[in-house]
Write a protein that holds these residues in place. Structure first.
Motif, PDB file in Angstrom:
ATOM      1  N   GLY A 107      42.905 -16.312   7.281  1.00 37.56           N
ATOM      2  CA  GLY A 107      42.740 -17.643   6.715  1.00 37.56           C
ATOM      3  C   GLY A 107      41.365 -17.995   6.201  1.00 37.56           C
ATOM      4  O   GLY A 107      41.070 -19.164   5.975  1.00 37.56           O
ATOM      5  N   TYR A 108      40.486 -17.006   5.998  1.00 35.77           N
ATOM      6  CA  TYR A 108      39.155 -17.333   5.468  1.00 35.77           C
ATOM      7  C   TYR A 108      39.289 -17.809   4.028  1.00 35.77           C
ATOM      8  O   TYR A 108      40.282 -17.525   3.330  1.00 35.77           O
ATOM      9  CB  TYR A 108      38.241 -16.111   5.538  1.00 35.77           C
ATOM     10  N   ASN A 109      38.271 -18.480   3.533  1.00 35.00           N
ATOM     11  CA  ASN A 109      38.265 -19.049   2.184  1.00 35.00           C
ATOM     12  C   ASN A 109      38.650 -18.005   1.141  1.00 35.00           C
ATOM     13  O   ASN A 109      37.941 -17.021   0.929  1.00 35.00           O
ATOM     14  CB  ASN A 109      36.878 -19.618   1.880  1.00 35.00           C
ATOM     15  N   ALA A 110      39.786 -18.235   0.479  1.00 35.36           N
ATOM     16  CA  ALA A 110      40.331 -17.232  -0.441  1.00 35.36           C
ATOM     17  C   ALA A 110      39.402 -16.979  -1.624  1.00 35.36           C
ATOM     18  O   ALA A 110      39.186 -15.826  -2.024  1.00 35.36           O
ATOM     19  CB  ALA A 110      41.705 -17.675  -0.927  1.00 35.36           C
ATOM     20  N   LEU A 111      38.839 -18.023  -2.220  1.00 36.12           N
ATOM     21  CA  LEU A 111      37.977 -17.856  -3.386  1.00 36.12           C
ATOM     22  C   LEU A 111      36.766 -17.000  -3.056  1.00 36.12           C
ATOM     23  O   LEU A 111      36.379 -16.119  -3.835  1.00 36.12           O
ATOM     24  CB  LEU A 111      37.539 -19.220  -3.912  1.00 36.12           C
ATOM     25  N   ALA A 112      36.163 -17.245  -1.897  1.00 31.33           N
ATOM     26  CA  ALA A 112      35.006 -16.443  -1.488  1.00 31.33           C
ATOM     27  C   ALA A 112      35.389 -14.969  -1.383  1.00 31.33           C
ATOM     28  O   ALA A 112      34.612 -14.083  -1.762  1.00 31.33           O
ATOM     29  CB  ALA A 112      34.467 -16.951  -0.149  1.00 31.33           C
ATOM     30  N   ILE A 113      36.575 -14.716  -0.867  1.00 24.94           N
ATOM     31  CA  ILE A 113      37.030 -13.327  -0.735  1.00 24.94           C
ATOM     32  C   ILE A 113      37.318 -12.721  -2.099  1.00 24.94           C
ATOM     33  O   ILE A 113      36.924 -11.573  -2.381  1.00 24.94           O
ATOM     34  CB  ILE A 113      38.271 -13.264   0.176  1.00 24.94           C
ATOM     35  N   TYR A 114      37.985 -13.452  -2.981  1.00 24.51           N
ATOM     36  CA  TYR A 114      38.280 -12.925  -4.313  1.00 24.51           C
ATOM     37  C   TYR A 114      37.002 -12.490  -5.030  1.00 24.51           C
ATOM     38  O   TYR A 114      36.984 -11.471  -5.738  1.00 24.51           O
ATOM     39  CB  TYR A 114      38.979 -13.990  -5.169  1.00 24.51           C
ATOM     40  N   LYS A 115      35.920 -13.253  -4.861  1.00 18.56           N
ATOM     41  CA  LYS A 115      34.677 -12.976  -5.571  1.00 18.56           C
ATOM     42  C   LYS A 115      34.065 -11.635  -5.187  1.00 18.56           C
ATOM     43  O   LYS A 115      33.327 -11.028  -5.971  1.00 18.56           O
ATOM     44  CB  LYS A 115      33.667 -14.106  -5.313  1.00 18.56           C
ATOM     45  N   ILE A 116      34.343 -11.175  -3.984  1.00 16.80           N
ATOM     46  CA  ILE A 116      33.816  -9.873  -3.550  1.00 16.80           C
ATOM     47  C   ILE A 116      34.885  -8.792  -3.643  1.00 16.80           C
ATOM     48  O   ILE A 116      34.641  -7.683  -4.104  1.00 16.80           O
ATOM     49  CB  ILE A 116      33.308  -9.936  -2.094  1.00 16.80           C
ATOM     50  N   ARG A 117      36.085  -9.158  -3.212  1.00 15.74           N
ATOM     51  CA  ARG A 117      37.108  -8.118  -3.037  1.00 15.74           C
ATOM     52  C   ARG A 117      37.554  -7.495  -4.349  1.00 15.74           C
ATOM     53  O   ARG A 117      37.921  -6.326  -4.382  1.00 15.74           O
ATOM     54  CB  ARG A 117      38.304  -8.696  -2.269  1.00 15.74           C
ATOM     55  N   TRP A 118      37.507  -8.260  -5.462  1.00 18.77           N
ATOM     56  CA  TRP A 118      37.920  -7.640  -6.717  1.00 18.77           C
ATOM     57  C   TRP A 118      36.985  -6.488  -7.088  1.00 18.77           C
ATOM     58  O   TRP A 118      37.435  -5.454  -7.599  1.00 18.77           O
ATOM     59  CB  TRP A 118      38.005  -8.671  -7.845  1.00 18.77           C
ATOM     60  N   VAL A 119      35.692  -6.649  -6.784  1.00 17.99           N
ATOM     61  CA  VAL A 119      34.733  -5.579  -7.061  1.00 17.99           C
ATOM     62  C   VAL A 119      34.995  -4.385  -6.134  1.00 17.99           C
ATOM     63  O   VAL A 119      34.966  -3.228  -6.562  1.00 17.99           O
ATOM     64  CB  VAL A 119      33.285  -6.073  -6.882  1.00 17.99           C
ATOM     65  N   VAL A 120      35.267  -4.683  -4.873  1.00  7.01           N
ATOM     66  CA  VAL A 120      35.564  -3.625  -3.904  1.00  7.01           C
ATOM     67  C   VAL A 120      36.803  -2.850  -4.335  1.00  7.01           C
ATOM     68  O   VAL A 120      36.815  -1.606  -4.319  1.00  7.01           O
ATOM     69  CB  VAL A 120      35.761  -4.226  -2.500  1.00  7.01           C
ATOM     70  N   ASN A 121      37.842  -3.561  -4.734  1.00  8.40           N
ATOM     71  CA  ASN A 121      39.064  -2.891  -5.182  1.00  8.40           C
ATOM     72  C   ASN A 121      38.824  -2.096  -6.460  1.00  8.40           C
ATOM     73  O   ASN A 121      39.398  -1.014  -6.662  1.00  8.40           O
ATOM     74  CB  ASN A 121      40.184  -3.913  -5.396  1.00  8.40           C
ATOM     75  N   TYR A 122      37.962  -2.607  -7.331  1.00 11.32           N
ATOM     76  CA  TYR A 122      37.588  -1.899  -8.549  1.00 11.32           C
ATOM     77  C   TYR A 122      36.894  -0.581  -8.185  1.00 11.32           C
ATOM     78  O   TYR A 122      37.192   0.477  -8.754  1.00 11.32           O
ATOM     79  CB  TYR A 122      36.665  -2.780  -9.377  1.00 11.32           C
ATOM     80  N   GLN A 123      35.973  -0.656  -7.233  1.00 10.25           N
ATOM     81  CA  GLN A 123      35.259   0.545  -6.807  1.00 10.25           C
ATOM     82  C   GLN A 123      36.204   1.562  -6.155  1.00 10.25           C
ATOM     83  O   GLN A 123      35.994   2.764  -6.270  1.00 10.25           O
ATOM     84  CB  GLN A 123      34.145   0.172  -5.822  1.00 10.25           C
ATOM     85  N   ARG A 124      37.231   1.059  -5.497  1.00 10.48           N
ATOM     86  CA  ARG A 124      38.216   1.941  -4.862  1.00 10.48           C
ATOM     87  C   ARG A 124      39.259   2.446  -5.854  1.00 10.48           C
ATOM     88  O   ARG A 124      40.186   3.166  -5.489  1.00 10.48           O
ATOM     89  CB  ARG A 124      38.930   1.199  -3.728  1.00 10.48           C
ATOM     90  N   GLU A 125      39.119   2.050  -7.109  1.00  9.06           N
ATOM     91  CA  GLU A 125      40.048   2.408  -8.187  1.00  9.06           C
ATOM     92  C   GLU A 125      41.451   1.874  -7.933  1.00  9.06           C
ATOM     93  O   GLU A 125      42.441   2.410  -8.425  1.00  9.06           O
ATOM     94  CB  GLU A 125      40.068   3.934  -8.411  1.00  9.06           C
TER      95      GLU A 125
END
Length: 470
Positions: A107-125
């Motif tokens: 339940g952590y702030n979704a927007l805050a997670i999106y801002k980092i996680r999209w880059v992480v997922n990009y790096q993970r291909e």
């Protein structure tokens, strides 16, 4: 109207009862579960210590504090979030993704997670997940440039080039001076076949200081090849290598083929050798180098390159075939036969290989084998030229086979097709003159000599010797 109001009141009343029941159920949970679901004071203290270390950019020490907090309170979304964030800064994409996923599920702030996680997922291909995060983020912040820009890059990586072009153009409207956007746009246009826009955006990428300068020059060079502007293409390719010598293997392969087509065999050889310093086990570069040495009449070096290609890739038929040709050119016919037979074990019925076998058999005074192999060579080369109608080498080899078989008119047609595809193919131009001569078309042979005078004086003089000998 009253009935609608009544139904509305009933609905509201039912919802009120449902919500009241849910609240009552939550409050009815055992107190022990409440304690486990909330971080205790010790966990909160560890989180605070971790955040101080994070602020000092001591991410490893911060991770250790967050981990301790999570051990005490596993359901601690804030600790998972900051631990994931710290892993992100350490380029530990898998660990970052796992922690951010946990933070999201808790339940952590979704927007805050999106801002980092999209880059992480990009790096993970994991481009589908990255795109999902970006799209969800844009629902919350529609003008977030990082999301808008990221969407274009993700679509490029996904191979969705038409969508990427639209997304990248939207990004450029918001930030017209970001060079990387133009690079990705040039790349997308190259994949959709718009070489004009490919070149325009590659220039813009360079002018706006993209970090992909070498790659942008390469795309510019490719666009100039398609525009039939070889001088501009050569300039762009040279700039690409000056900026970024460690270009991908494919770049070296494509550029050497371009130089070969322009009859700049010395340049083709030099660039192939530079590429082999970076990719010493590259079979395409070694096979290509063998061919360029042969075309340049550097037969000893062709044999050396061919041997290395076979050593590196013993199961590659083209490596054996090119070594066979190199042995033929060096007059080592017995070795040529061995190499060609090795190639046929891997790729039976290959027309090029049979042609070189025919040459070797003729030189070894084996007329029956020569005739048999030549027949198979023509059959195989007709198939390969049908399947690869844009390959000048295929038509050149087919023309040679026809010439050896005395079918001069067919040889002339095949040489002309090879030259149409590669106008500066000097051996094809030279052999065309010989084919005209053999077909008793002396006027056409002399016209070919005049053409060679403008293209290559060495080949012109060789053809003149043939003409004077008539």
């Amino acid at each position: 109207m009253k009935q609608k109001i009544f139904i509305g009141l009933i609905t509201y009343f039912l919802l009120f009862i449902f919500c009241t029941a849910v609240v009552s159920e939550i409050h009815a949970q055992p107190k022990e579960k409440d304690k486990r679901s909330k971080p205790n004071d010790k966990a909160r203290k560890l989180l605070a210590e971790g955040n101080k270390l994070f602020a000092k950019k001591d991410y490893r020490a911060a991770i250790n504090k967050y981990a301790e907090a999570i051990v005490i309170s596993p359901s601690y979304p804030e600790a998972h979030y900051w631990k994931g964030y710290a892993h992100y800064y350490l380029n530990e994409s898998n660990e970052a993704g796992e922690e951010l996923d946990l933070a999201f599920s808790q339940g952590y702030n979704a927007l805050a997670i999106y801002k980092i996680r999209w880059v992480v997922n990009y790096q993970r291909e994991n481009y589908d997940a990255a795109l999902s995060d970006v799209d969800n983020g844009l629902l919350k912040e529609k003008n977030n440039f990082d999301f808008i820009n990221g969407r274009g890059e993700i679509l490029v990586k996904k191979g969705s080039y038409k969508e990427a072009i639209e997304a990248l153009n939207n990004s450029i409207k918001l930030n017209p001076n970001r060079g990387d956007l133009y690079y990705f746009l040039a790349l997308s246009y190259s994949k959709t076949g718009d070489f004009n826009q490919q070149g325009i955006n590659a220039v813009e990428a360079v002018n706006k200081a993209t970090k992909f300068t070498g790659e942008s020059y390469a795309l510019l060079g490719d666009s100039k090849v398609l525009e039939k502007n070889p001088t501009a293409a050569m300039d762009a390719y040279k700039r690409a290598l000056n900026v970024k010598p460690d270009m991908p293997e494919e770049f070296y392969i494509n550029v050497t083929q371009f130089y070969r087509a322009e009859n700049r065999l010395g340049d083709a050889i030099d660039i192939a050798r530079e590429g082999l310093k970076l990719y010493p086990r590259s079979t395409p570069l070694l096979v290509g180098l063998t061919w360029y040495y042969s075309l340049a009449d550097r037969h000893g070096e062709a044999v050396g390159a061919g041997r290395q290609a076979v050593k590196n890739a013993p199961d590659d038929a083209a490596a054996h075939t090119n070594l066979c040709r190199a042995y033929n050119d060096r007059l080592s016919y017995a070795q040529a036969v061995i190499s060609c037979n090795n190639a046929l074990k891997i790729k039976p019925n290959d027309g090029e290989t049979f042609f070189y076998l025919a040459r070797a058999s003729k030189s070894l005074n084996k007329p029956a084998l020569f005739a048999d192999y030549l027949k198979k060579a023509i059959a195989g080369l007709l198939v390969s030229t049908r399947d690869n109608p844009r390959d000048p080498d295929g038509f050149y080899l087919l023309a040679n086979a026809y010439y050896y078989d005395g079918q001069y008119k067919k040889a002339i047609e095949a040489y002309q097709e090879s030259i149409n595809l590669s106008p500066n193919f000097m051996k094809a131009n030279y052999n065309l003159g010989n084919a005209f001569f053999a077909d008793n078309n002396l006027n056409a042979a002399r016209m070919q000599y005049d053409k060679l005078l403008k293209l290559d004086l060495n080949y012109a003089n060789k053809l003149k010797q043939t003409l004077d000998g008539k």
